[in-house]
Scaffold this active site. Structure first.
Site, PDB file in Angstrom:
ATOM      1  N   ARG A 123      29.590  51.936  54.439  1.00  0.00           N
ATOM      2  CA  ARG A 123      28.719  51.494  55.524  1.00  0.00           C
ATOM      3  C   ARG A 123      28.892  52.434  56.720  1.00  0.00           C
ATOM      4  NH1 ARG A 123      30.516  47.521  57.702  1.00  0.00           N
ATOM      5  NH2 ARG A 123      32.272  47.022  56.367  1.00  0.00           N
ATOM      6  N   TYR A 146      24.083  53.806  49.800  1.00  0.00           N
ATOM      7  CA  TYR A 146      25.304  53.003  49.610  1.00  0.00           C
ATOM      8  C   TYR A 146      24.998  51.506  49.769  1.00  0.00           C
ATOM      9  CZ  TYR A 146      29.623  50.572  50.413  1.00  0.00           C
ATOM     10  OH  TYR A 146      30.633  49.648  50.344  1.00  0.00           O
ATOM     11  N   GLY A 189      26.199  48.634  50.989  1.00  0.00           N
ATOM     12  CA  GLY A 189      26.180  47.897  52.249  1.00  0.00           C
ATOM     13  C   GLY A 189      25.057  48.329  53.177  1.00  0.00           C
ATOM     14  N   LYS A 216      24.791  42.440  53.556  1.00  0.00           N
ATOM     15  CA  LYS A 216      25.313  42.398  54.926  1.00  0.00           C
ATOM     16  C   LYS A 216      24.160  42.305  55.945  1.00  0.00           C
ATOM     17  CE  LYS A 216      29.609  43.377  53.440  1.00  0.00           C
ATOM     18  NZ  LYS A 216      30.673  42.400  53.278  1.00  0.00           N
ATOM     19  N   HIS A 242      31.304  35.915  56.881  1.00  0.00           N
ATOM     20  CA  HIS A 242      31.816  36.922  55.951  1.00  0.00           C
ATOM     21  C   HIS A 242      33.006  36.311  55.210  1.00  0.00           C
ATOM     22  CE1 HIS A 242      33.401  41.368  55.589  1.00  0.00           C
ATOM     23  NE2 HIS A 242      32.677  41.013  54.550  1.00  0.00           N
ATOM     24  N   SER A 297      36.185  43.827  55.497  1.00  0.00           N
ATOM     25  CA  SER A 297      35.885  44.546  54.267  1.00  0.00           C
ATOM     26  C   SER A 297      37.130  45.252  53.736  1.00  0.00           C
ATOM     27  CB  SER A 297      34.780  45.572  54.513  1.00  0.00           C
ATOM     28  OG  SER A 297      33.574  44.899  54.771  1.00  0.00           O
ATOM     29  N   ALA A 298      37.334  45.124  52.434  1.00  0.00           N
ATOM     30  CA  ALA A 298      38.474  45.726  51.737  1.00  0.00           C
ATOM     31  C   ALA A 298      39.810  45.141  52.195  1.00  0.00           C
ATOM     32  CB  ALA A 298      38.458  47.253  51.853  1.00  0.00           C
ATOM     33  N   CYS A 299      39.823  43.844  52.521  1.00  0.00           N
ATOM     34  CA  CYS A 299      41.058  43.171  52.916  1.00  0.00           C
ATOM     35  C   CYS A 299      41.369  41.946  52.049  1.00  0.00           C
ATOM     36  CB  CYS A 299      41.027  42.793  54.386  1.00  0.00           C
ATOM     37  SG  CYS A 299      41.042  44.236  55.466  1.00  0.00           S
ATOM     38  N   LYS A 323      39.052  39.637  50.046  1.00  0.00           N
ATOM     39  CA  LYS A 323      38.191  38.480  49.740  1.00  0.00           C
ATOM     40  C   LYS A 323      37.932  38.344  48.239  1.00  0.00           C
ATOM     41  CE  LYS A 323      34.832  39.860  52.369  1.00  0.00           C
ATOM     42  NZ  LYS A 323      35.536  41.069  52.844  1.00  0.00           N
ATOM     43  N   THR A 324      37.473  39.438  47.615  1.00  0.00           N
ATOM     44  CA  THR A 324      37.115  39.358  46.203  1.00  0.00           C
ATOM     45  C   THR A 324      38.335  38.975  45.369  1.00  0.00           C
ATOM     46  OG1 THR A 324      35.338  40.946  46.534  1.00  0.00           O
ATOM     47  CG2 THR A 324      36.114  40.653  44.276  1.00  0.00           C
ATOM     48  N   ASP A 375      32.173  36.960  49.180  1.00  0.00           N
ATOM     49  CA  ASP A 375      31.874  37.805  50.335  1.00  0.00           C
ATOM     50  C   ASP A 375      31.163  37.074  51.468  1.00  0.00           C
ATOM     51  OD1 ASP A 375      32.064  40.452  51.453  1.00  0.00           O
ATOM     52  OD2 ASP A 375      29.921  40.694  51.169  1.00  0.00           O
ATOM     53  N   ARG A 434      33.073  51.151  44.000  1.00  0.00           N
ATOM     54  CA  ARG A 434      32.680  49.747  43.836  1.00  0.00           C
ATOM     55  C   ARG A 434      32.242  49.425  42.420  1.00  0.00           C
ATOM     56  NH1 ARG A 434      33.061  46.276  48.550  1.00  0.00           N
ATOM     57  NH2 ARG A 434      33.717  47.704  50.181  1.00  0.00           N
ATOM     58  N   ARG A 492      44.547  42.928  57.759  1.00  0.00           N
ATOM     59  CA  ARG A 492      45.537  43.857  57.240  1.00  0.00           C
ATOM     60  C   ARG A 492      46.406  44.274  58.408  1.00  0.00           C
ATOM     61  NH1 ARG A 492      45.189  47.401  52.618  1.00  0.00           N
ATOM     62  NH2 ARG A 492      43.403  46.455  51.603  1.00  0.00           N
ATOM     63  N   PHE A 518      48.129  38.850  45.635  1.00  0.00           N
ATOM     64  CA  PHE A 518      47.316  38.557  44.444  1.00  0.00           C
ATOM     65  C   PHE A 518      47.599  37.131  43.916  1.00  0.00           C
ATOM     66  CE2 PHE A 518      47.881  43.198  44.782  1.00  0.00           C
ATOM     67  CZ  PHE A 518      46.551  43.547  44.968  1.00  0.00           C
ATOM     68  N   GLY A 519      47.923  37.003  42.611  1.00  0.00           N
ATOM     69  CA  GLY A 519      48.141  35.669  42.009  1.00  0.00           C
ATOM     70  C   GLY A 519      49.232  34.870  42.694  1.00  0.00           C
ATOM     71  N   GLU A 520      50.153  35.571  43.371  1.00  0.00           N
ATOM     72  CA  GLU A 520      51.240  34.867  44.062  1.00  0.00           C
ATOM     73  C   GLU A 520      50.734  34.187  45.332  1.00  0.00           C
ATOM     74  OE1 GLU A 520      53.885  34.666  42.415  1.00  0.00           O
ATOM     75  OE2 GLU A 520      53.917  36.441  41.107  1.00  0.00           O
TER      76      GLU A 520
HETATM   77  P1  GDP Z   1      37.242  42.575  50.033  1.00  0.00           P
HETATM   78  O1  GDP Z   1      36.478  43.813  50.342  1.00  0.00           O
HETATM   79  O2  GDP Z   1      37.614  41.797  51.255  1.00  0.00           O
HETATM   80  O3  GDP Z   1      36.578  41.736  48.996  1.00  0.00           O
HETATM   81  O4  GDP Z   1      38.650  43.036  49.441  1.00  0.00           O
HETATM   82  P2  GDP Z   1      39.158  43.149  47.916  1.00  0.00           P
HETATM   83  O5  GDP Z   1      39.547  41.817  47.363  1.00  0.00           O
HETATM   84  O6  GDP Z   1      38.195  43.935  47.128  1.00  0.00           O
HETATM   85  O7  GDP Z   1      40.489  43.980  48.124  1.00  0.00           O
HETATM   86  C1  GDP Z   1      40.509  45.221  48.793  1.00  0.00           C
HETATM   87  C2  GDP Z   1      41.768  45.960  48.442  1.00  0.00           C
HETATM   88  O8  GDP Z   1      42.900  45.199  48.845  1.00  0.00           O
HETATM   89  C3  GDP Z   1      41.920  46.215  46.962  1.00  0.00           C
HETATM   90  O9  GDP Z   1      42.450  47.492  46.765  1.00  0.00           O
HETATM   91  C4  GDP Z   1      42.903  45.161  46.519  1.00  0.00           C
HETATM   92  O10 GDP Z   1      43.650  45.558  45.391  1.00  0.00           O
HETATM   93  C5  GDP Z   1      43.773  44.972  47.741  1.00  0.00           C
HETATM   94  N1  GDP Z   1      44.288  43.580  47.823  1.00  0.00           N
HETATM   95  C6  GDP Z   1      43.587  42.435  47.673  1.00  0.00           C
HETATM   96  N2  GDP Z   1      44.385  41.356  47.759  1.00  0.00           N
HETATM   97  C7  GDP Z   1      45.639  41.814  47.986  1.00  0.00           C
HETATM   98  C8  GDP Z   1      46.913  41.181  48.168  1.00  0.00           C
HETATM   99  O11 GDP Z   1      47.065  39.970  48.130  1.00  0.00           O
HETATM  100  N3  GDP Z   1      47.977  42.021  48.399  1.00  0.00           N
HETATM  101  C9  GDP Z   1      47.843  43.381  48.436  1.00  0.00           C
HETATM  102  N4  GDP Z   1      48.934  44.107  48.652  1.00  0.00           N
HETATM  103  N5  GDP Z   1      46.654  44.010  48.251  1.00  0.00           N
HETATM  104  C10 GDP Z   1      45.571  43.240  48.040  1.00  0.00           C
HETATM  105  P1  PGA Z   2      33.212  44.090  51.314  1.00  0.00           P
HETATM  106  O1  PGA Z   2      31.696  44.522  51.535  1.00  0.00           O
HETATM  107  O2  PGA Z   2      34.105  45.291  51.444  1.00  0.00           O
HETATM  108  O3  PGA Z   2      33.437  43.103  52.401  1.00  0.00           O
HETATM  109  O4  PGA Z   2      33.301  43.504  49.936  1.00  0.00           O
HETATM  110  C1  PGA Z   2      30.969  45.606  51.167  1.00  0.00           C
HETATM  111  C2  PGA Z   2      30.730  46.611  52.268  1.00  0.00           C
HETATM  112  O5  PGA Z   2      31.544  46.670  53.200  1.00  0.00           O
HETATM  113  O6  PGA Z   2      29.741  47.342  52.185  1.00  0.00           O
HETATM  114 MN    MN Z   3      34.615  42.129  48.279  1.00  0.00          MN
END
Ligand code: GDP
Ligand code: PGA
Ligand code: MN
Length: 595
Positions: A73, A212, A214, A221, A241, A263-265, A267-268, A288, A380, A411, A506-508
């Site tokens: 983005r 791209y 986004g 978005k 979000h 983003s990238a923190c 959610k997924t 998301d 992605r 983060r 993650f799972g923890e």
């Molecule tokens: P989104 O963009 O908010 O959906 O974020 P994602 O779930 O796609 O995660 C973004 C990045 O953070 C990826 O590289 C994940 O592997 C990493 N990540 C997600 N959850 C965790 C977590 O609980 N711990 C750590 N250390 N990394 C995580």
């Molecule tokens: P996300 O969104 O990283 O929150 O999943 C996609 C984006 O930023 O374009």
């Molecule tokens: Mn995501």
């Protein structure tokens, strides 16, 4: 379909106007059928935008590489064009609507020459909703059409549901790369000039120059957050979000949790969590975006308006997010800017052991000894959410699910503990309004810089951020306190001195969710700290967890927090008179508690 099967006069007029301006070779009305998807992806394979992956292991799946300049983005090029500059607030770029339309009309003139112009009728959220939210995206990118088919409900059914007069968001997109007679197309057309413009008053989106996701999948978005946040302000709901999950504890109690992380923190990943604690079940509703409204019972109900996952690939693997891997194994996925294996599969950092040889996202030959990562950090996957093995049946319910808890997170290497509970709604809104996170590769620009990101919505609020947090405060008054979701602040990303993560994540993360559900039940120990209610290490279930320094992960260091105070003050000052006084009061109370 190429003839419009609609009597929607306004839509027909708009499509003709856009065609007159952009001068495409032909107009294609998208029907959303399997056949159409096959045809488009075949064409994209022919033009080199997509490479077909091995149908044995990746059925109906494709690999795309973008232009190296078009990978994320572009917040610098994103505009909120409200008639009054003050309405865009201090956090958005603003240009007057007339001026922006003049500039972009000049860019759009002839921009689709040599290309097809696709018309995509789409609906955000279930089509059988009481008030379905329609949109129509016009684009000159078949990659966008194929991706929109995954991410939204689109095609003939939507056009029919729109009838002759339904309201819809006009979303116009061009890659900005006309093909001159005699010239060949390139695999990833785009322009160096980029504009991602939003006209909140007229509910329009104009996007130019980028392919791209986004920037180009305008239901996501641009509509579901930037335009919808304005609709939500006007109509008394929330467009956020946020991921949405259904959590069932071993005793069978069901809770719904929403979570906002930038983003990238995470959610997924949290949306598809595979619980490390036995007896717990997590089901996916959204990863998301959450649209949330108060129901007649005073509870907040959340719907996921999307129908696909657009997830960050690196870091996704069988040990971190097995459910994403299972979802992808079912095929029908488009992978962008990951690496391709020599036998027609994909690979990225974090998937497991690297193969001996790959083609990297730049198209270069790659081996495990290479200096650069094989995949772009913001590469992605795009895949239908219906393929997710943990999808909750409630995903399909247009009424949504009642939210018990809202998580805000970011983060942060330091300062912010693994989890803290807000004292009440206003304190929770304060935590959201002051949320901070290190920037990621999801947006162009520097990575790893701490910035304030209110409710993880900084790049997505379609109006004044001060009015936005006021909206949150006022919604808290529209329901009895007991019906409101409880608010928590989480941080999976705190580090130790050696730079390692203090918490396995993650799972923890189910261990943190377990404590949260205990708090919802009025159980679960908590220490009253200056920043909120934090579990003592003994309150987190660590059964089966290898040694973890919970003490450090949960620590609230007054010194570190005092260092945040001037940053928060500076942040609040940017809102001017628009910041609700109760948030200043929350900051004052925090200062007093920190001494
Ligand atoms: P989104 O963009 O908010 O959906 O974020 P994602 O779930 O796609 O995660 C973004 C990045 O953070 C990826 O590289 C994940 O592997 C990493 N990540 C997600 N959850 C965790 C977590 O609980 N711990 C750590 N250390 N990394 C995580
Ligand atoms: P996300 O969104 O990283 O929150 O999943 C996609 C984006 O930023 O374009
Ligand atoms: Mn995501």
């Amino acid at each position: 379909m190429s003839a419009p099967a609609t009597g929607h006069r306004d839509l027909l007029t708009w499509v003709q106007q856009v065609a007159d301006l952009t001068m495409p070779d032909r107009i294609v009305w998208c029907d959303g059928s399997d056949d159409e998807y096959r045809r488009l992806t075949d064409e994209l394979v022919e033009t080199g935008t997509l490479v077909r992956l091995d149908p044995g292991r990746r059925p109906a799946s494709f690999w795309a590489r973008t232009d190296p300049s078009d990978v994320a983005r572009v917040e610098e090029r994103t505009f909120i064009c409200s008639p009054d500059e003050a309405d865009a607030g201090p956090t958005n770029n603003w240009v007057a609507p007339d001026e922006m339309k003049r500039t972009m009309t000049a860019l759009y003139r002839g921009a689709m020459r040599g290309r097809a112009m696709y018309v995509i009728p789409f609906c955000m959220g279930p089509l059988d909703a009481e008030d379905p939210k329609f949109g129509v995206e016009i684009t000159d990118s078949a990659y966008v059409v194929a991706s929109m088919r995954i991410m939204t409900r689109m095609g003939t059914a939507v056009l029919e549901a729109m009838g002759t007069d339904a309201e819809y968001v006009r979303a116009l997109h061009s890659v900005g790369a006309p093909i001159e007679p005699g010239d060949a197309d390139v695999p990833w057309p785009c322009s160096r000039t980029k504009y991602i413009s939003h006209f909140p008053q007229t509910r329009e989106i104009w996007s130019y120059g980028s392919g791209y996701g986004g920037n180009s999948l305008l239901g996501k978005k641009c509509y579901a957050l930037r335009i919808a946040s304005v609709l939500a302000r006007d109509e008394g709901w929330l467009a956020e979000h946020m991921l949405i999950i259904k959590v069932t504890s071993p005793d069978g109690r069901v809770r719904h949790i929403a979570g906002a992380f930038p983003s990238a923190c995470g959610k997924t990943n949290l949306a598809m969590l595979d619980p490390a604690l036995p007896g717990w079940k997590v089901e996916t509703i959204g990863d998301d975006i959450a649209w949330m409204r108060f129901g007649p019972d005073g509870r907040l109900y959340a719907v996921n308006p999307e129908s696909g996952l657009f997830g960050v690939a690196p870091g996704t693997g069988w040990t971190t997010n097995a459910n994403a891997m299972r979802t992808l194994a079912r095929g029908n996925a488009i992978f962008t800017n990951v690496a391709r294996t020599d036998d027609g599969d994909v690979w990225w950092e974090g998937m497991g052991d690297p193969p001996a040889h790959l083609t990297s996202w730049t198209g270069a030959s790659w081996t495990p000894g290479s200096d650069e990562p094989s995949s772009h950090p913001n590469s992605r996957f795009c895949v239908p959410i219906g393929q997710c093995p943990t999808l909750a049946p409630e995903y399909h319910d247009p009424r949504g699910v009642p939210i018990d808890a809202i998580l805000f997170g970011g983060r942060r290497k330091t300062t912010v503990p693994l989890v803290a509970e807000a004292r009440d709604w206003n304190h929770g809104v304060y935590l959201g309004a002051t949320l901070s996170s290190e920037t990621t590769a999801a947006a162009a620009g520097e990575v790893g810089v701490v910035r304030r990101d209110p409710m993880a919505m900084l790049p997505f609020i379609g109006y004044h951020a001060g009015d936005y947090v006021s909206h949150w405060i006022s919604l808290g008054k529209s329901a009895p306190a007991a019906a409101l979701p409880k608010i928590f602040y989480v941080n999976w990303f705190r580090r130790d001195e050696d730079g390692g993560f203090l918490w396995p994540g993650f799972g923890e993360n189910i261990r943190v969710l377990k404590w949260i559900t205990e708090r919802l039940d009025g159980r679960g120990a908590a220490v009253d700290t200056p920043i909120g209610l934090v579990p003592p290490p003994s309150a987190i279930d660590v059964s089966g967890l290898p040694a973890t320094d919970l003490e450090a992960a949960l620590r609230v260091d007054p010194e570190e927090w005092r260092a945040e105070l001037p940053l928060i003050t500076e942040w609040f000052e940017r809102f001017g008179t628009k910041l609700p006084a109760v948030l200043w009061a929350e900051l004052d109370a925090l200062k007093a508690r920190l001494g």
